[in-house]
Design an enzyme around this catalytic site. Structure first.
Site, PDB file in Angstrom:
ATOM      1  N   ASP A  80      -7.192 -29.770 -19.760  1.00 37.31           N
ATOM      2  CA  ASP A  80      -8.263 -30.912 -19.604  1.00 37.31           C
ATOM      3  C   ASP A  80      -9.384 -29.812 -18.667  1.00 37.31           C
ATOM      4  O   ASP A  80      -9.608 -30.697 -17.806  1.00 37.31           O
ATOM      5  CB  ASP A  80      -8.466 -32.118 -20.051  1.00 37.31           C
ATOM      6  CG  ASP A  80     -10.005 -32.028 -21.015  1.00 37.31           C
ATOM      7  OD1 ASP A  80     -10.030 -32.601 -21.885  1.00 37.31           O
ATOM      8  OD2 ASP A  80     -10.791 -31.996 -20.517  1.00 37.31           O
ATOM      9  N   ASP A 171     -12.018 -26.214 -24.271  1.00 36.18           N
ATOM     10  CA  ASP A 171     -11.478 -26.240 -23.027  1.00 36.18           C
ATOM     11  C   ASP A 171     -10.269 -27.126 -22.768  1.00 36.18           C
ATOM     12  O   ASP A 171      -9.955 -28.093 -22.020  1.00 36.18           O
ATOM     13  CB  ASP A 171     -12.602 -27.398 -23.044  1.00 36.18           C
ATOM     14  CG  ASP A 171     -12.248 -28.217 -23.029  1.00 36.18           C
ATOM     15  OD1 ASP A 171     -11.822 -29.521 -24.261  1.00 36.18           O
ATOM     16  OD2 ASP A 171     -12.223 -29.514 -22.211  1.00 36.18           O
ATOM     17  N   GLU A 172      -9.282 -27.570 -23.967  1.00 32.33           N
ATOM     18  CA  GLU A 172      -7.878 -28.226 -23.823  1.00 32.33           C
ATOM     19  C   GLU A 172      -6.819 -27.461 -24.404  1.00 32.33           C
ATOM     20  O   GLU A 172      -6.756 -26.781 -25.750  1.00 32.33           O
ATOM     21  CB  GLU A 172      -8.142 -29.322 -23.788  1.00 32.33           C
ATOM     22  CG  GLU A 172      -8.152 -29.609 -25.091  1.00 32.33           C
ATOM     23  CD  GLU A 172      -8.162 -31.485 -26.003  1.00 32.33           C
ATOM     24  OE1 GLU A 172      -7.565 -32.476 -25.694  1.00 32.33           O
ATOM     25  OE2 GLU A 172      -9.797 -32.006 -25.631  1.00 32.33           O
TER      26      GLU A 172
END
Ligand SMILES: Cc1cn([C@H]2C[C@H](O)[C@@H](COP(=O)(O)OP(=O)(O)OP(=O)(O)O)O2)c(=O)[nH]c1=O
Ligand SMILES: [Mg+2]
Length: 478
Positions: A80, A171-172
């Site tokens: 993350d 973003d993860e």
DNA sequence: AAAAATCAGTAGC
DNA sequence: ATATGGCTACTGATTTTT
């Protein structure tokens, strides 16, 4: 400096919110939930000890079955990025590096940097309240295409360690590095011995470094036996850190037992409150309450709770990657109006915008849904099925307008429909039939479509896999 | 009685 | 001075259709 104190932060937020329609609606929702919880407790009290014991036994049997299926053979990583949007902006505008800043606008923030977070400025908070908490706050409008580009760079790094990585948002991602560990164990031997780290830790540390070299941004990671645990772990040493949870049952149980339920993905505000009313705030308190839970929640939720209480989770990432998009929508918030002309025009515009998005993805849909939010924040959806799939803005617009008119006509003349949001969604999606292309393409597309729909009809629908994941990932009740 | 359609609600980023 | 986003996916209850 001010605002570091939690009590003071809450006070400012309360003052700023108090009396607004938003706040009133929120309080109404809370009262409704309170009533529901009260009823839950009432039924709980009426349960006879025999019934409770029977329910407990049944649940323990389920738990035993789940335990038997525990898989500790995979090493799952959740990565993350740290304060992602904000970090990208700080990288590109170094003058933002040492000031409190947030990405978003006056009405809503997407995220904030760590300096701003000290003042209580958080994602999901309106910008005008954030400014009251932190007058020096710098607001940066979002640049989605930029974040997308950065995300692609990060993906390249993921691919090195697991070509089947599962991207969960910009973003993860989840990675299964088990195969990579086996294939490259020797190369990391020296490295991990020097740092007194496990192989998995050494690999993930290197991966995070590669992300930083490629993007100048930091990431945090969690390493565990399944996605549920890995996700919790990635948050523990944020920012720019990692946490390794050994894959043995004892370590996992010690970890899960003292973990607040709210840390689990899928347990949000409502479920947290419901469980709290039953005296459950930690995952370790789920098992002692099996019987109680069984008599209050659905089978789906029970399964979910049992798996949480045992520290079980998904170990097969292909369950995340398979599956097409199910719906596509566009919506807009505006200053409240009841002007029919304006509202109708907006629906038409939204349909055109939606058409553009659908065209880009080559999608057509069969179900048109209109979404409305009144000036008092009451949400409604109304839908209508089409004869055949389309992305034609005229067709979608016409149906959506029809749905809107129906809603407007339900309102008395002295109290006309007054809205602050309109949205149009298309679902029951399929791929657009390519027109005017070479025959070859057309035929292969048709074939593709046929196999897909055949699959849907025969096996109680293509969701079989997806659905089992869904029950894992989400929990709701009533 | 089963399946499909419809809608509110929960959740995550 | 006022003012709280946009997107996707899923569950569960209820109604309608078959
Ligand atoms: C939570 C949240 C995130 N986002 C966006 C902005 C975030 O940068 C991005 C990733 O979400 P998160 O990973 O939840 O948050 P973050 O990366 O900003 O911060 P953290 O260091 O705690 O991980 O998604 C929203 O647009 N709205 C939201 O409500
Ligand atoms: Mg993040």
């Amino acid at each position: 400096m001010q605002g570091f104190d939690a009590a003071k932060i809450n006070e400012i937020i309360r003052k700023a919110s108090e009396g607004s329609r938003f706040y009133q609606h929120k309080q109404q929702a809370q009262q409704k939930l309170d009533a529901k919880i009260k009823e839950m407790l009432h039924t709980a009290q009426q349960m006879s000890p025999q019934l409770l014991e029977k329910a407990t036994k049944k649940m323990e049997a389920v738990a035993l079955e789940c335990e038997a299926g525990r898989d500790l053979s995979r090493t799952i990583v959740h990565v993350d990025m740290d304060m992602f949007y904000a970090a990208v902006e700080m990288r590109d505008q170094p003058n933002l590096k040492d000031v409190p800043m947030a990405v978003g606008g006056n009405s809503m923030l997407s995220t904030s940097n760590y300096i701003a977070r000290k003042f209580g400025v958080r994602a999901g908070m309106p910008g005008f309240i954030a400014r009251q908490l932190c007058p020096a706050l710098v607001l940066v409008p979002p640049n989605f295409s930029k974040y997308k580009a950065v995300s692609r760079v990060v993906e390249q790094v993921f691919a090195i360690y697991d070509p089947n990585y599962a991207m969960m948002s910009l973003d993860e991602a989840y990675l299964d590095i088990t195969d990579y560990m086996e294939a490259n164990a020797d190369a990391y031997q020296a490295k991990s011995e020097v740092d007194n780290e496990t192989l998995a830790e050494a690999i993930v540390r290197e991966m995070r470094l590669k992300i930083q070299e490629a993007t100048q941004l930091t990431a945090s990671a969690g390493i565990a036996a399944n996605t549920r645990l890995a996700k919790v772990c990635s948050d523990l040493n944020k920012p720019n850190g990692q946490y390794y949870l050994p894959s043995d049952t004892r370590a996992i149980m010690d970890f899960i037992n003292k973990l607040p339920i709210r840390k689990i993905s899928g347990i949000g505000n409502v479920t947290e409150q419901q469980l709290k009313a039953l005296g459950i705030t930690l995952c370790g308190q789920i098992r002692p309450n099996y019987g109680l839970l069984r008599l209050l929640f659905s089978d789906c939720s029970l399964d979910y709770f049992v798996r949480i209480s045992l520290g079980l989770g998904e170990t097969d990432l292909s369950n995340y990657t398979s599956g097409e998009q199910k719906s596509i929508s566009t919506e807009t918030t505006f200053t409240g109006t009841s002007c029919k002309q304006k509202l109708m025009q907006m629906v038409s515009d939204l349909s055109i915008e939606l058409h553009g998005d659908m065209k880009k993805k080559g999608l057509v849909g069969k179900l048109v849904t209109l979404k409305t939010k009144t000036v008092n924040f009451v949400l409604k959806t109304r839908s209508m099925a089409l004869g055949e799939p389309t992305s034609d803005p005229e067709v979608m617009g016409k149906v959506a307008r029809k749905l809107l008119i129906a809603e407007m006509e339900k309102c008395p003349v002295d109290e006309p429909l007054s809205l602050r949001l309109l949205g149009v969604r298309m679902s029951n999606l399929s791929e657009e039939a390519s027109s005017g292309r070479a025959k070859q393409t057309t035929i292969s597309k048709m074939f593709e479509k046929q196999t897909v729909s055949a699959g849907r009809e025969s096996s109680s629908n293509y969701c079989l896999v997806t659905e089992s994941v869904a029950r894992e990932v989400q929990a709701f009740h009533d």
